[in-house]
Design an enzyme around this catalytic site. Sequence first.
Site, PDB file in Angstrom:
ATOM      1  N   ARG A  73       0.858  -1.188   0.000  1.00 54.28           N
ATOM      2  CA  ARG A  73       0.000   0.000   0.000  1.00 54.28           C
ATOM      3  C   ARG A  73       0.890   1.232   0.000  1.00 54.28           C
ATOM      4  NH1 ARG A  73      -3.323  -1.999   5.110  1.00 54.28           N
ATOM      5  NH2 ARG A  73      -1.133  -2.274   5.619  1.00 54.28           N
ATOM      6  N   ASP A  75       2.379   4.908  -0.149  1.00 52.35           N
ATOM      7  CA  ASP A  75       1.863   6.178   0.372  1.00 52.35           C
ATOM      8  C   ASP A  75       1.620   7.188  -0.742  1.00 52.35           C
ATOM      9  OD1 ASP A  75       1.788   5.623   3.098  1.00 52.35           O
ATOM     10  OD2 ASP A  75       3.911   6.116   3.360  1.00 52.35           O
ATOM     11  N   ARG A 220      11.881   5.627   3.953  1.00 52.03           N
ATOM     12  CA  ARG A 220      12.040   7.085   3.989  1.00 52.03           C
ATOM     13  C   ARG A 220      12.789   7.537   5.248  1.00 52.03           C
ATOM     14  NH1 ARG A 220       6.001   8.821   2.875  1.00 52.03           N
ATOM     15  NH2 ARG A 220       6.855  10.831   3.550  1.00 52.03           N
TER      16      ARG A 220
END
Lengths: 269, 269
Positions: A73, A75, A220
Amino acid sequence: MNQEFLSGKGGEREKGRAMPTRHLKLTVAYDGSAFHGWQEQPAPLQVRTVQGVMRERLQKLTGEDVSPLAASRTDAGVHARGQVVRIVTAATIPLDRWPQAANSVLPPDVAVREAVEVPPAFHPILDATWKTYAYTLLNSPVRSPRWRQYSLHVPYALEVGAMDQAAAFLLGTHDFSSFCAAGSGARTRTRTVYAARVTAAGPVLRFTITADGFLYHMVRIIVGTLLLVGQGKLRPPAMAEILAAKDRNAAGPTAPPHGLCLEQVGYAK
Amino acid sequence: MNQEFLSGKGGEREKGRAMPTRHLKLTVAYDGSAFHGWQEQPAPLQVRTVQGVMRERLQKLTGEDVSPLAASRTDAGVHARGQVVRIVTAATIPLDRWPQAANSVLPPDVAVREAVEVPPAFHPILDATWKTYAYTLLNSPVRSPRWRQYSLHVPYALEVGAMDQAAAFLLGTHDFSSFCAAGSGARTRTRTVYAARVTAAGPVLRFTITADGFLYHMVRIIVGTLLLVGQGKLRPPAMAEILAAKDRNAAGPTAPPHGLCLEQVGYAK
């Protein structure tokens, strides 16, 4: 629910060749810039998602709700070159025609690259054994219009060698709590990293990481931490200490989404 | 009009360091997707152009109309990596700070890569001795969201070797009337092509051409013709016949603008 012997409906029905339902594994690429991520949001939110667009457009093609389910999924703002999406369909479109048929109805920022048939038991999330993400940095004093949607512009000098050394400390099985954002619902924060490198081609730096799974914002936060190493604010062995701390506050900031791309998802069979 | 000894005004004046007017040669990159080309249009047309955006934003920076003048008036949708833009300014911004100062006011799809001072007599169009353009093709059965703004998607197979052989017929000095769109105001249609190649890196094909000048739509008509060669509809020597015809109807269609990029402009000194 066993859908295998339901007959086809919609687009292909007029040909009178209703087929048993097939489960297809699609390899999908998208430019995440104009999407609020993969996952459809509850009804009052009228946001554009890759899942919503695929469901709607493939319904136009097949006449069915194809129930798109993705391996990851991603972002809002994150791109994909090799997202894996399972769909369920009774349409009689031959397998080798599926990419072109789907691409004729999908918008320009999403494309199906490949379609293969999988057993009904195939689950794109549970059966995935590894995933590779890439994060792209443009390390140049001046920004680039061309790269702006696909890389983070870093105007200060970065030590690529130090970043690559730091990345090597991630290899193996660790508790990645320090690299996990609040809000993660993961049962365990232990993951195994199979590969992690920082490479440079001119001003374009790429961090690529392959692991058996990723926590919320894991790549990230790792990139935000590697940027501290690249600037000399942290030494490469600091990565080991940050892992050991099992504390989000020990790591660097979260890099923005637009440099990130889901490259590939691997399955055992 | 001699602007050399006019004093500076605007942004930098409060520092009391009014400077003689300088002529700067800026190397500029832009993503042409959201621009109606380089050149400003007459007042009633409220279209976004690179020249208009540079004039307006650099006026905010300097307080002056910097009179941006480009080496090449790129068409709507065409990109640039190495456009040359001359501006005239009395701002006291040091030369090595100009790219960052300009980029702080320019929108994300335009960036100044370099600034050098030139004599007032420098003329970006008249003094240019060569230009290089590149046209990018994505030769793949399926389209790519990532490449969609910067390449023409060609789903059928192309013979790269034949296209490269065809491009070689363009080398040297010729009348390029067959590769010139109606509406060109060029006095002469003779141009000298110094280099012309078609190369492939995986599915990405690039046609690069360097010449002393280009006619209206010249690169795009050449690409449209090379695509006929790549499909086997024309043999490479047909390029010589098309040149000899001096007739636009002898050549192929005009390829769309979004695959084209102005790479570099060369000056004798």
